[in-house]
Design a protein around this motif. Structure first.
Motif, mmCIF file in Angstrom:
data_model
loop_
_atom_site.group_PDB
_atom_site.id
_atom_site.type_symbol
_atom_site.label_atom_id
_atom_site.label_comp_id
_atom_site.label_asym_id
_atom_site.label_seq_id
_atom_site.Cartn_x
_atom_site.Cartn_y
_atom_site.Cartn_z
ATOM 1 N N GLU A 304 68.009 32.815 52.670
ATOM 2 C CA GLU A 304 68.235 32.580 54.301
ATOM 3 C C GLU A 304 67.365 33.659 54.903
ATOM 4 N N TRP A 305 67.593 34.954 54.351
ATOM 5 C CA TRP A 305 66.745 36.078 54.977
ATOM 6 C C TRP A 305 65.386 36.065 54.740
ATOM 7 N N VAL A 306 65.032 36.075 53.481
ATOM 8 C CA VAL A 306 63.422 36.381 52.912
ATOM 9 C C VAL A 306 62.974 35.183 52.434
ATOM 10 N N GLY A 307 63.568 34.020 52.570
ATOM 11 C CA GLY A 307 63.089 32.778 52.211
ATOM 12 C C GLY A 307 63.195 32.501 50.433
ATOM 13 N N PRO A 308 63.009 31.265 50.327
ATOM 14 C CA PRO A 308 63.290 30.934 48.715
ATOM 15 C C PRO A 308 62.167 31.475 47.794
ATOM 16 N N LYS A 309 62.331 32.854 47.782
ATOM 17 C CA LYS A 309 61.766 33.602 46.608
ATOM 18 C C LYS A 309 62.305 34.562 45.753
ATOM 19 N N LEU A 310 63.466 33.962 45.603
ATOM 20 C CA LEU A 310 64.478 34.924 44.413
ATOM 21 C C LEU A 310 64.189 33.953 43.007
ATOM 22 N N TYR A 311 63.769 34.672 42.303
ATOM 23 C CA TYR A 311 63.263 34.406 40.779
ATOM 24 C C TYR A 311 64.702 35.128 39.821
ATOM 25 N N GLU A 312 65.354 34.343 38.893
ATOM 26 C CA GLU A 312 66.312 34.855 38.062
ATOM 27 C C GLU A 312 66.084 34.596 36.749
ATOM 28 N N TYR A 313 66.449 35.510 35.851
ATOM 29 C CA TYR A 313 66.526 35.197 34.560
ATOM 30 C C TYR A 313 67.414 35.866 33.732
ATOM 31 N N LEU A 314 68.072 35.445 32.710
ATOM 32 C CA LEU A 314 68.961 36.122 31.856
ATOM 33 C C LEU A 314 68.265 36.589 30.591
ATOM 34 N N ALA A 315 68.448 37.907 30.309
ATOM 35 C CA ALA A 315 67.942 38.724 29.034
ATOM 36 C C ALA A 315 68.604 39.729 28.804
ATOM 37 N N ALA A 316 68.355 40.334 27.416
ATOM 38 C CA ALA A 316 69.133 41.402 27.415
ATOM 39 C C ALA A 316 67.588 42.285 26.492
ATOM 40 N N THR A 317 68.067 43.715 26.304
ATOM 41 C CA THR A 317 67.064 44.399 25.608
ATOM 42 C C THR A 317 66.341 43.821 24.433
ATOM 43 N N GLU A 318 67.195 42.765 23.861
ATOM 44 C CA GLU A 318 67.090 42.135 22.746
ATOM 45 C C GLU A 318 65.938 40.974 22.688
ATOM 46 N N GLY A 319 66.109 40.423 24.156
ATOM 47 C CA GLY A 319 65.133 39.244 24.336
ATOM 48 C C GLY A 319 65.379 38.485 25.363
ATOM 49 N N GLY A 320 64.544 37.563 25.726
ATOM 50 C CA GLY A 320 65.049 36.717 26.987
ATOM 51 C C GLY A 320 65.578 35.453 26.511
ATOM 52 N N MET A 321 66.517 34.996 27.292
ATOM 53 C CA MET A 321 66.904 33.659 27.126
ATOM 54 C C MET A 321 66.630 32.146 28.100
ATOM 55 N N SER A 322 66.688 32.663 29.331
ATOM 56 C CA SER A 322 66.380 31.678 30.396
ATOM 57 C C SER A 322 65.901 32.305 31.597
ATOM 58 N N GLN A 323 65.278 31.436 32.421
ATOM 59 C CA GLN A 323 64.871 31.794 33.901
ATOM 60 C C GLN A 323 64.824 30.672 34.761
ATOM 61 N N VAL A 324 64.939 31.060 36.093
ATOM 62 C CA VAL A 324 64.963 29.874 37.222
ATOM 63 C C VAL A 324 64.145 30.394 38.278
ATOM 64 N N THR A 325 63.698 29.376 38.713
ATOM 65 C CA THR A 325 62.862 29.334 40.179
ATOM 66 C C THR A 325 63.855 29.074 41.224
ATOM 67 N N PRO A 326 63.594 29.690 42.467
ATOM 68 C CA PRO A 326 64.408 29.683 43.616
ATOM 69 C C PRO A 326 64.648 28.081 43.974
ATOM 70 N N GLU A 327 63.589 27.293 43.784
ATOM 71 C CA GLU A 327 63.850 25.675 43.807
ATOM 72 C C GLU A 327 64.861 25.051 42.950
ATOM 73 N N GLU A 328 64.848 25.588 41.712
ATOM 74 C CA GLU A 328 65.732 25.112 40.733
ATOM 75 C C GLU A 328 67.001 25.402 40.967
ATOM 76 N N TRP A 329 67.189 26.854 41.323
ATOM 77 C CA TRP A 329 68.555 27.320 41.622
ATOM 78 C C TRP A 329 69.088 26.829 42.766
ATOM 79 N N LEU A 330 68.270 26.216 43.826
ATOM 80 C CA LEU A 330 68.942 25.920 45.098
ATOM 81 C C LEU A 330 69.446 24.411 44.790
ATOM 82 N N ALA A 331 68.774 23.939 43.616
ATOM 83 C CA ALA A 331 69.400 22.383 43.179
ATOM 84 C C ALA A 331 70.816 22.649 42.509
ATOM 85 N N LYS A 332 70.596 23.825 41.741
ATOM 86 C CA LYS A 332 71.786 23.838 40.580
ATOM 87 C C LYS A 332 72.462 25.451 40.869
ATOM 88 N N PRO A 333 73.079 25.462 41.937
ATOM 89 C CA PRO A 333 73.483 26.919 42.353
ATOM 90 C C PRO A 333 74.385 27.470 41.355
#
Length: 517
Positions: A304-333
């Motif tokens: 709400e403050w900076v706009g739909p600009k937050l990109y998230e991902y799930l990972a560990a040092t061992e490797g990446g698992m998933s990531q989500v765009t702002p639009e996708e997350w807003l559809a599936k909080p």
């Protein structure tokens, strides 16, 4: 072999090529505002590479660094990597025995540290490499850092091949493990565009300004800074996170991207509204976050403050698992996204079989061409594998659309301010105190840090429980544990819930103490 010619046809030819073809572009702005161009940084990187090679550093060798946020991390990493070697960043907040263990376990040929940190690693501590360089003040038994690179050639060394970063991550046993990936055999000019291309999916553009406000020794901030340089971005580096200083830097330098953790969002949102609105943050393309689950309401307030600009991902040092765009997350909080091309996810139940969509289980993943091993520990490597896939113990489920939801960030893991803390390591340390009969460490909710460390202690026979004992244990922890691992609170009890086999039933303790926190 002559130096590799830069690939001028690539969209993002990488740092080493850019240092030659666009030397006046600003590459790095340090904590004190000091600027370094791509040309200046490239020359320093090459000098260090020649110095390391003169010490015998070659392909697949290790160079350990214990440095604060600043240009030294960047130049040492880029210099080591273009020799086909591994750079080993070490957490600057570890206690001396913890530091010494990682240096020894990594088999590093060279160790470079800031002088205030080098002073903790006396030569009588076994396992330190013979080649040790201190940045800043003189340290007995260490050579001054300039002796590593002074007088060396500024031209690229020959026979270059891309190396990698080998970060250390703790496992369920509490012992740190080096996560090493095989090298590609490609030149830096060949590999850099391939490695950094993925960052476009996280909101990066071809040129921009990347802000570092987290420790570079952590896997993500270090990797994001290096790849931002490969994309031709200017990297602005802060020593540590300060909410208003971050906003000030975004406005001043027209920052386009930054990597943060949810705790950072929480702190920025807690600033008075007049302070937040004082700064222009419209230059931002993306704020990328990971390391800990972000509360849905916090993320909504940030967007709400900076706009739909937050990109998230799930990972560990061992490797990446998933990531989500702002639009996708807003559809599936609440989702942490879907696997990217080349990544495979599988949710596995207790019987080792894949479970249907919607059912929880342990998350297994594989990244094409990114297989890892725990350095010097094939047993731990094998224990993390199942049918060619790997796990770090995360627990979650996939919905019918293939989106991943994280239920528990590893069963026992404590995440405080985005930093992983492993209870077993703290328990193994505290159990050695003569006043401790039994010990359990859990994470409890904390409004500022997400979680904080709670130590539940059964005193030894004849030892009185209370604040006096707690003070003794705090002092003991200060001798051998990094500050962020030390319990914030001690509770005392006379018995622990254990199975007949003696295994601690940590979930019961968690339910009891978290509910009553």
């Amino acid at each position: 072999m002559p130096a590799t010619n830069p690939d001028t046809t690539s969209e993002n030819p990488g740092f080493y090529a850019l240092a030659l073809q666009d030397p006046q572009r600003v590459a790095f702005i340090g904590p004190q505002g000091e600027e370094t161009t791509f040309g200046e940084l490239g020359a320093q990187v090459n000098r260090i590479s020649h110095g390391l090679r003169a010490l015998g550093v070659g392909k697949e060798d290790m160079v350990a660094i214990l440095v604060h946020n600043g240009r030294e991390y960047i130049e040492l990493a880029l210099a080591t990597i273009q020799l086909g070697a591994y750079i080993v960043p070490i957490n600057t907040h570890l206690a001396p025995p913890e530091l010494a263990y990682i240096v020894k376990d990594s088999t590093a040929k060279v160790l470079v540290a800031h002088s205030d940190l080098a002073g903790h690693l006396h030569s009588e501590i076994g396992g330190l490499p013979a080649h040790r360089y201190a940045i800043g003040d003189e340290v007995e038994g260490w050579q001054p850092y300039p002796e590593l690179w002074s007088g060396r050639l500024e031209e690229q060394p020959g026979d270059r091949v891309m190396g990698a970063i080998m970060n250390y991550t703790s496992g369920t046993t509490g012992r740190p493990k080096g996560v090493r990936r095989p090298l590609s055999g490609l030149s830096p000019e060949q590999e850099a565009p391939l490695a950094s291309k993925h960052f476009y999916t996280l909101g990066f553009r071809k040129q921009g300004v990347h802000l570092v406000c987290s420790p570079l020794y952590h896997a993500a901030p270090g990797a994001f800074a290096i790849n931002a340089l490969h994309l031709g971005h200017t990297v602005v580096c802060h020593l540590k996170f300060d909410a208003e200083a971050v906003l000030r830097a975004i406005e001043r330098y027209k920052v386009t991207t930054s990597h943060m953790v949810p705790t950072h969002f929480h702190r920025m949102l807690r600033l008075p509204e007049e302070v937040r609105l004082r700064y222009d943050v419209s230059s931002l393309d993306s704020l990328i976050h990971a390391a800990a689950p972000c509360p849905v309401e916090v993320k909504k307030q940030m967007m709400e403050w900076v706009g739909p600009k937050l990109y998230e991902y799930l990972a560990a040092t061992e490797g990446g698992m998933s990531q989500v765009t702002p639009e996708e997350w807003l559809a599936k909080p609440g989702t942490v996204g879907r696997p990217q091309p080349g990544t495979t996810l599988r949710i596995v139940g207790e019987n080792g079989e894949e479970v249907p969509d919607g059912e929880p289980g342990t998350i297994y993943f594989s990244n094409a061409g990114q297989a890892f091993e725990y350095y010097n520990d094939p047993g731990k490597t094998a224990a993390a594998r199942l049918d060619g896939m790997s796990t770090v113990g995360d627990f979650g489920y996939l919905d019918e659309d293939g989106y991943l939801f994280l239920l528990d960030r590893r069963t026992d893991l404590i995440i405080s301010g985005g930093v992983n803390i492993y209870p077993a390591e703290i328990e193994q340390f505290l159990i050695t105190h003569p006043s401790v009969q039994d010990i359990a460490v859990i994470g409890v909710p904390d409004p500022d840090w997400g979680q904080s460390v709670l130590a539940i202690v059964q005193p030894s026979p004849g030892v009185e429980a209370g604040e006096g004992l707690a003070e003794k244990l705090r002092a003991y922890c200060a001798e051998g544990l990094a500050s962020y691992k030390r319990p914030r609170r001690f509770e005392f009890r006379e018995d622990f819930p254990r199975t007949e086999a003696g295994k601690l039933q940590r979930r019961k303790l968690r339910d009891e103490y978290v509910d009553n926190n």
